[in-house]
Design a protein around this motif. Structure first.
Motif, PDB file in Angstrom:
ATOM      1  N   HIS A  29       0.863  -1.176   0.000  1.00  0.00           N
ATOM      2  CA  HIS A  29       0.000   0.000   0.000  1.00  0.00           C
ATOM      3  C   HIS A  29       0.903   1.231   0.000  1.00  0.00           C
ATOM      4  CE1 HIS A  29       1.098   0.525   4.086  1.00  0.00           C
ATOM      5  NE2 HIS A  29      -0.003   0.135   4.692  1.00  0.00           N
ATOM      6  N   PRO A  30       0.372   2.430  -0.219  1.00  0.00           N
ATOM      7  CA  PRO A  30       1.224   3.609  -0.393  1.00  0.00           C
ATOM      8  C   PRO A  30       2.241   3.833   0.725  1.00  0.00           C
ATOM      9  CG  PRO A  30      -1.005   4.137  -1.055  1.00  0.00           C
ATOM     10  CD  PRO A  30      -1.062   2.770  -0.458  1.00  0.00           C
ATOM     11  N   GLN A  31       1.841   3.597   1.971  1.00  0.00           N
ATOM     12  CA  GLN A  31       2.768   3.810   3.076  1.00  0.00           C
ATOM     13  C   GLN A  31       3.956   2.865   2.993  1.00  0.00           C
ATOM     14  OE1 GLN A  31       2.759   6.169   5.369  1.00  0.00           O
ATOM     15  NE2 GLN A  31       4.522   5.414   6.505  1.00  0.00           N
ATOM     16  N   LEU A  32       3.688   1.596   2.719  1.00  0.00           N
ATOM     17  CA  LEU A  32       4.773   0.626   2.624  1.00  0.00           C
ATOM     18  C   LEU A  32       5.669   0.926   1.426  1.00  0.00           C
ATOM     19  CD1 LEU A  32       6.245  -1.904   3.516  1.00  0.00           C
ATOM     20  CD2 LEU A  32       4.532  -3.279   2.310  1.00  0.00           C
ATOM     21  N   VAL A  33       5.072   1.266   0.301  1.00  0.00           N
ATOM     22  CA  VAL A  33       5.859   1.615  -0.882  1.00  0.00           C
ATOM     23  C   VAL A  33       6.776   2.793  -0.583  1.00  0.00           C
ATOM     24  CG1 VAL A  33       5.723   2.556  -3.230  1.00  0.00           C
ATOM     25  CG2 VAL A  33       4.231   0.660  -2.556  1.00  0.00           C
ATOM     26  N   ALA A  34       6.232   3.821   0.067  1.00  0.00           N
ATOM     27  CA  ALA A  34       7.031   5.008   0.403  1.00  0.00           C
ATOM     28  C   ALA A  34       8.160   4.658   1.366  1.00  0.00           C
ATOM     29  CB  ALA A  34       6.134   6.082   1.010  1.00  0.00           C
ATOM     30  N   ASP A  66      -2.832  -4.270  -1.366  1.00  0.00           N
ATOM     31  CA  ASP A  66      -3.591  -4.301  -0.121  1.00  0.00           C
ATOM     32  C   ASP A  66      -5.090  -4.243  -0.423  1.00  0.00           C
ATOM     33  OD1 ASP A  66      -3.450  -3.755   2.993  1.00  0.00           O
ATOM     34  OD2 ASP A  66      -4.900  -2.341   2.155  1.00  0.00           O
ATOM     35  N   LEU A  67      -5.875  -5.118   0.197  1.00  0.00           N
ATOM     36  CA  LEU A  67      -7.304  -5.203  -0.101  1.00  0.00           C
ATOM     37  C   LEU A  67      -8.048  -3.924   0.252  1.00  0.00           C
ATOM     38  CD1 LEU A  67      -8.111  -8.862   1.031  1.00  0.00           C
ATOM     39  CD2 LEU A  67      -7.659  -7.997  -1.276  1.00  0.00           C
ATOM     40  N   GLU A  68      -7.714  -3.326   1.379  1.00  0.00           N
ATOM     41  CA  GLU A  68      -8.378  -2.089   1.777  1.00  0.00           C
ATOM     42  C   GLU A  68      -8.055  -0.963   0.789  1.00  0.00           C
ATOM     43  OE1 GLU A  68      -7.460  -1.102   5.797  1.00  0.00           O
ATOM     44  OE2 GLU A  68      -8.205  -3.004   6.598  1.00  0.00           O
ATOM     45  N   TYR A  69      -6.812  -0.967   0.293  1.00  0.00           N
ATOM     46  CA  TYR A  69      -6.443   0.064  -0.674  1.00  0.00           C
ATOM     47  C   TYR A  69      -7.143  -0.163  -2.010  1.00  0.00           C
ATOM     48  CZ  TYR A  69      -3.656   3.592  -3.017  1.00  0.00           C
ATOM     49  OH  TYR A  69      -3.263   4.708  -3.709  1.00  0.00           O
ATOM     50  N   LEU A  70      -7.367  -1.412  -2.380  1.00  0.00           N
ATOM     51  CA  LEU A  70      -8.118  -1.704  -3.599  1.00  0.00           C
ATOM     52  C   LEU A  70      -9.523  -1.117  -3.537  1.00  0.00           C
ATOM     53  CD1 LEU A  70      -7.161  -5.397  -4.481  1.00  0.00           C
ATOM     54  CD2 LEU A  70      -6.498  -3.309  -5.684  1.00  0.00           C
TER      55      LEU A  70
END
Length: 259
Positions: A29-34, A66-70
C-alpha cells in the motif's frame, strides 16, 4: 523518516529491509511503498552499506495489493490512478537502477506486485514452498509496470505465458524460467542465502559490483557499437580505481583478497 510498515537495520555492511505487515501478508500500500523507497535511499547514501537484502516477516513475502487500498482506488479518477502507478513504478525503478546490489529473500508466496518486487531485484532466492505469479488479469488489472522488467529478464515469450495466464507457479518453475535465481529447502534456507551473501560481501569489490550493474543497465538499449564504446570507457576507468590495483597485487602475489 520513521518506519511503521517495515524494519530497517544494518549489520556487517548489509542493509536489511524487512516488510513487516505479516497480518496483511505484507501487501503493498502507499505507506509501505514510500517506506521501502526511503529505506533504499538511506542505503544508497550510506557508505557503510555494501549490499541490500529485501525480505519479509510472516508466512508470505508479499501478496500484492492491499485489499483495503483496492477498495479506495475504485473511486480514483484518471489523474489519481496515474500518480499511484507512478509511485509503484518509482519503487521498481529504484531497485533496478540502485547503485548497490539488491537481493530478495523470498520465504513465502510472492504474488502480483509482490512478485514484481522480488523479480526486479538483482538476485532472488526462494524457499521451495513459495509460489510466484502475476494474477492481475484475473481481477481486471494488467501487470503493466512489471511487464517491462519481466520481459527483459526472461524474454517476451516466457513473459507472455506468465503474465497472460495469471497462473501461480512453483519456486522450481520460477527458477527454470529465470524469474528467480535459486531455490532452497526451508530448513536450509537461511544458511544457504547467508553463504550467497558472504560470497558477494567478501568475494567482490563494492566498486566493481556497482560499476558492473551500472554498465549492464547502460548497454541494454543502445546500438552494439555504442555499447562497446561505453564498455571500453568503463573498463579503462575501473583499471584506474584503487580496488583494481589492490586486486591485481593480490592476484600476482598469490594472496587471498578479503573485500
Amino acid at each position: 523518516m520513521p518506519f511503521s510498515s517495515l524494519l530497517y537495520e544494518i549489520s556487517d555492511r548489509v542493509a536489511y529491509i524487512t516488510l513487516n505487515r505479516p497480518e496483511k501478508r505484507n501487501a503493498l500500500h502507499p505507506q509501505l511503498v514510500a517506506e521501502i523507497k526511503q529505506a533504499l535511499t538511506d542505503a544508497a547514501h550510506d557508505d557503510a552499506v555494501k549490499l541490500i537484502v529485501l525480505k519479509a516477516n510472516g508466512p508470505a513475502f508479499s501478496a500484492g495489493a492491499d485489499l483495503e487500498y483496492l477498495q479506495q482506488i475504485r473511486h480514483f479518477n484518471l489523474e489519481q490512478h496515474i500518480q499511484d502507478t507512478k509511485d509503484l513504478c518509482g519503487l521498481y525503478e529504484q531497485i533496478y537502477f540502485h547503485n548497490k546490489v539488491v537481493i530478495a529473500w523470498v520465504q513465502g508466496h510472492a504474488i502480483a506486485g509482490g512478485c514484481g518486487l522480488a523479480a526486479v531485484c538483482d538476485f532472488c532466492y526462494s524457499t521451495s514452498e513459495a509460489k510466484f505469479g502475476f494474477t492481475e488479469v484475473k481481477i481486471g488489472f494488467i501487470p503493466a509496470i512489471v511487464s517491462v522488467f519481466v520481459s527483459r529478464k526472461i524474454g517476451e515469450g516466457r513473459a507472455k505465458a506468465l503474465l497472460l495466464s495469471g497462473e501461480l507457479i512453483s519456486a522450481q518453475q520460477a527458477e527454470q524460467l529465470g524469474l528467480i535465481d535459486e531455490v532452497f529447502p526451508a530448513n536450509d534456507f537461511m544458511e544457504k542465502v547467508q553463504q550467497k551473501l558472504q560470497n558477494l560481501l567478501y568475494g567482490a569489490s563494492a566498486f566493481s559490483l556497482m560499476q558492473t550493474k551500472k554498465l549492464l543497465h547502460q548497454v541494454q538499449d543502445v546500438p552494439i557499437r555504442e555499447a562497446l564504446e561505453r564498455a571500453i570507457m568503463a573498463n579503462a576507468e575501473a583499471r584506474n580505481h584503487p580496488d583494481c590495483r589492490r586486486g591485481i597485487d593480490a592476484f600476482l602475489n598469490k594472496q587471498h583478497i578479503h573485500w
